[in-house]
Design a protein around this motif. Sequence first.
Motif, PDB file in Angstrom:
ATOM      1  N   GLU A 178     127.644  76.844 -17.876  1.00 19.08           N
ATOM      2  CA  GLU A 178     126.421  76.093 -18.169  1.00 19.08           C
ATOM      3  C   GLU A 178     125.767  75.605 -16.880  1.00 19.08           C
ATOM      4  N   GLN A 179     126.584  75.177 -15.931  1.00 19.00           N
ATOM      5  CA  GLN A 179     126.053  74.724 -14.650  1.00 19.00           C
ATOM      6  C   GLN A 179     125.348  75.862 -13.917  1.00 19.00           C
ATOM      7  N   GLU A 180     125.943  77.044 -13.913  1.00 17.97           N
ATOM      8  CA  GLU A 180     125.325  78.200 -13.257  1.00 17.97           C
ATOM      9  C   GLU A 180     124.036  78.605 -13.959  1.00 17.97           C
ATOM     10  N   ALA A 181     124.033  78.557 -15.284  1.00 18.26           N
ATOM     11  CA  ALA A 181     122.829  78.909 -16.036  1.00 18.26           C
ATOM     12  C   ALA A 181     121.699  77.931 -15.729  1.00 18.26           C
ATOM     13  N   LEU A 182     122.024  76.645 -15.678  1.00 19.93           N
ATOM     14  CA  LEU A 182     121.019  75.631 -15.359  1.00 19.93           C
ATOM     15  C   LEU A 182     120.500  75.820 -13.944  1.00 19.93           C
ATOM     16  N   LYS A 183     121.395  76.053 -13.008  1.00 18.65           N
ATOM     17  CA  LYS A 183     120.999  76.271 -11.615  1.00 18.65           C
ATOM     18  C   LYS A 183     120.069  77.473 -11.509  1.00 18.65           C
ATOM     19  N   LEU A 242     118.142  78.805 -13.887  1.00 15.66           N
ATOM     20  CA  LEU A 242     116.859  78.509 -14.523  1.00 15.66           C
ATOM     21  C   LEU A 242     115.974  77.654 -13.630  1.00 15.66           C
ATOM     22  N   LEU A 243     116.540  76.587 -13.069  1.00 18.49           N
ATOM     23  CA  LEU A 243     115.735  75.668 -12.269  1.00 18.49           C
ATOM     24  C   LEU A 243     115.354  76.251 -10.912  1.00 18.49           C
ATOM     25  N   ALA A 244     116.236  77.037 -10.314  1.00 20.85           N
ATOM     26  CA  ALA A 244     115.971  77.560  -8.970  1.00 20.85           C
ATOM     27  C   ALA A 244     115.149  78.842  -8.984  1.00 20.85           C
ATOM     28  N   ASN A 245     115.361  79.689  -9.989  1.00 21.74           N
ATOM     29  CA  ASN A 245     114.757  81.021  -9.950  1.00 21.74           C
ATOM     30  C   ASN A 245     113.661  81.285 -10.975  1.00 21.74           C
ATOM     31  N   HIS A 246     113.601  80.516 -12.034  1.00 19.08           N
ATOM     32  CA  HIS A 246     112.687  80.875 -13.119  1.00 19.08           C
ATOM     33  C   HIS A 246     111.666  79.816 -13.482  1.00 19.08           C
ATOM     34  N   LEU A 247     111.759  78.661 -12.900  1.00 15.88           N
ATOM     35  CA  LEU A 247     110.790  77.612 -13.195  1.00 15.88           C
ATOM     36  C   LEU A 247     109.511  77.893 -12.405  1.00 15.88           C
ATOM     37  N   PRO A 248     108.374  78.028 -13.089  1.00 15.02           N
ATOM     38  CA  PRO A 248     107.136  78.367 -12.370  1.00 15.02           C
ATOM     39  C   PRO A 248     106.650  77.207 -11.512  1.00 15.02           C
ATOM     40  N   ILE A 268     113.554  72.973 -19.379  1.00 13.01           N
ATOM     41  CA  ILE A 268     114.466  74.104 -19.589  1.00 13.01           C
ATOM     42  C   ILE A 268     113.802  75.169 -20.463  1.00 13.01           C
ATOM     43  N   GLU A 269     113.070  74.753 -21.492  1.00 17.71           N
ATOM     44  CA  GLU A 269     112.387  75.717 -22.358  1.00 17.71           C
ATOM     45  C   GLU A 269     111.346  76.520 -21.581  1.00 17.71           C
ATOM     46  N   ILE A 270     110.599  75.873 -20.714  1.00 22.85           N
ATOM     47  CA  ILE A 270     109.613  76.572 -19.883  1.00 22.85           C
ATOM     48  C   ILE A 270     110.319  77.573 -18.972  1.00 22.85           C
ATOM     49  N   ALA A 271     111.411  77.155 -18.346  1.00 25.02           N
ATOM     50  CA  ALA A 271     112.167  78.048 -17.461  1.00 25.02           C
ATOM     51  C   ALA A 271     112.719  79.246 -18.230  1.00 25.02           C
ATOM     52  N   LYS A 272     113.203  79.015 -19.454  1.00 23.31           N
ATOM     53  CA  LYS A 272     113.723  80.115 -20.271  1.00 23.31           C
ATOM     54  C   LYS A 272     112.621  81.112 -20.629  1.00 23.31           C
ATOM     55  N   TYR A 301     123.913  67.404 -13.705  1.00 33.53           N
ATOM     56  CA  TYR A 301     125.139  67.719 -14.443  1.00 33.53           C
ATOM     57  C   TYR A 301     125.760  66.449 -15.023  1.00 33.53           C
ATOM     58  N   ALA A 302     125.764  65.386 -14.238  1.00 32.80           N
ATOM     59  CA  ALA A 302     126.349  64.121 -14.693  1.00 32.80           C
ATOM     60  C   ALA A 302     125.468  63.447 -15.739  1.00 32.80           C
ATOM     61  N   LEU A 303     124.152  63.421 -15.509  1.00 35.99           N
ATOM     62  CA  LEU A 303     123.244  62.751 -16.446  1.00 35.99           C
ATOM     63  C   LEU A 303     123.288  63.378 -17.832  1.00 35.99           C
ATOM     64  N   TYR A 304     123.329  64.695 -17.879  1.00 36.46           N
ATOM     65  CA  TYR A 304     123.250  65.391 -19.163  1.00 36.46           C
ATOM     66  C   TYR A 304     124.594  65.973 -19.609  1.00 36.46           C
ATOM     67  N   ASP A 305     125.673  65.532 -18.966  1.00 34.78           N
ATOM     68  CA  ASP A 305     127.044  65.901 -19.344  1.00 34.78           C
ATOM     69  C   ASP A 305     127.220  67.417 -19.417  1.00 34.78           C
ATOM     70  N   ILE A 306     126.902  68.087 -18.328  1.00 37.09           N
ATOM     71  CA  ILE A 306     127.068  69.536 -18.235  1.00 37.09           C
ATOM     72  C   ILE A 306     128.294  69.781 -17.364  1.00 37.09           C
ATOM     73  N   SER A 307     129.430  70.002 -18.018  1.00 35.80           N
ATOM     74  CA  SER A 307     130.672  70.122 -17.263  1.00 35.80           C
ATOM     75  C   SER A 307     131.191  71.558 -17.194  1.00 35.80           C
ATOM     76  N   ASN A 308     130.758  72.399 -18.084  1.00 31.68           N
ATOM     77  CA  ASN A 308     131.186  73.795 -18.100  1.00 31.68           C
ATOM     78  C   ASN A 308     130.536  74.535 -16.938  1.00 31.68           C
ATOM     79  N   SER A 309     131.327  75.281 -16.174  1.00 32.58           N
ATOM     80  CA  SER A 309     130.794  75.964 -14.994  1.00 32.58           C
ATOM     81  C   SER A 309     129.763  77.034 -15.353  1.00 32.58           C
TER      82      SER A 309
END
Length: 91
Positions: A18-23, A25-31, A72-76, A8-16
């Motif tokens: 966006e943070q939930e969407a990223l979480k 994608l990375l936790a549930n959809h990344l093969p 992120i594209e792979i996870a999407k 979140y800090a590295l890529y300036d993701i401050s919106n909650s």
Amino acid sequence: MTNLNKLYALYDISNSKEQEALKDLLANHLPKEYTQKVINKLKKSGLKIDSQTVRNTKAGISKNILVFNAIIEIAKEYKTLSDRLKRNLKK
């Protein structure tokens, strides 16, 4: 292990949202084989990277916007497939 707060800090993701969407994608959809998929995706763009670079970027150890975007594209893509499967199973 992914350090979400670091990402979140590295890529300036401050919106909650966006943070939930990223979480999600990375936790549930990344093969499981995401590293090779990211390498192949970036190879088509002319970039040569190794699996360690991909894993370090996902973990927040290093910052590489091109690699992170490919992850992120792979996870999407896999989220879309998962959603389609869920819809088909409900029919």
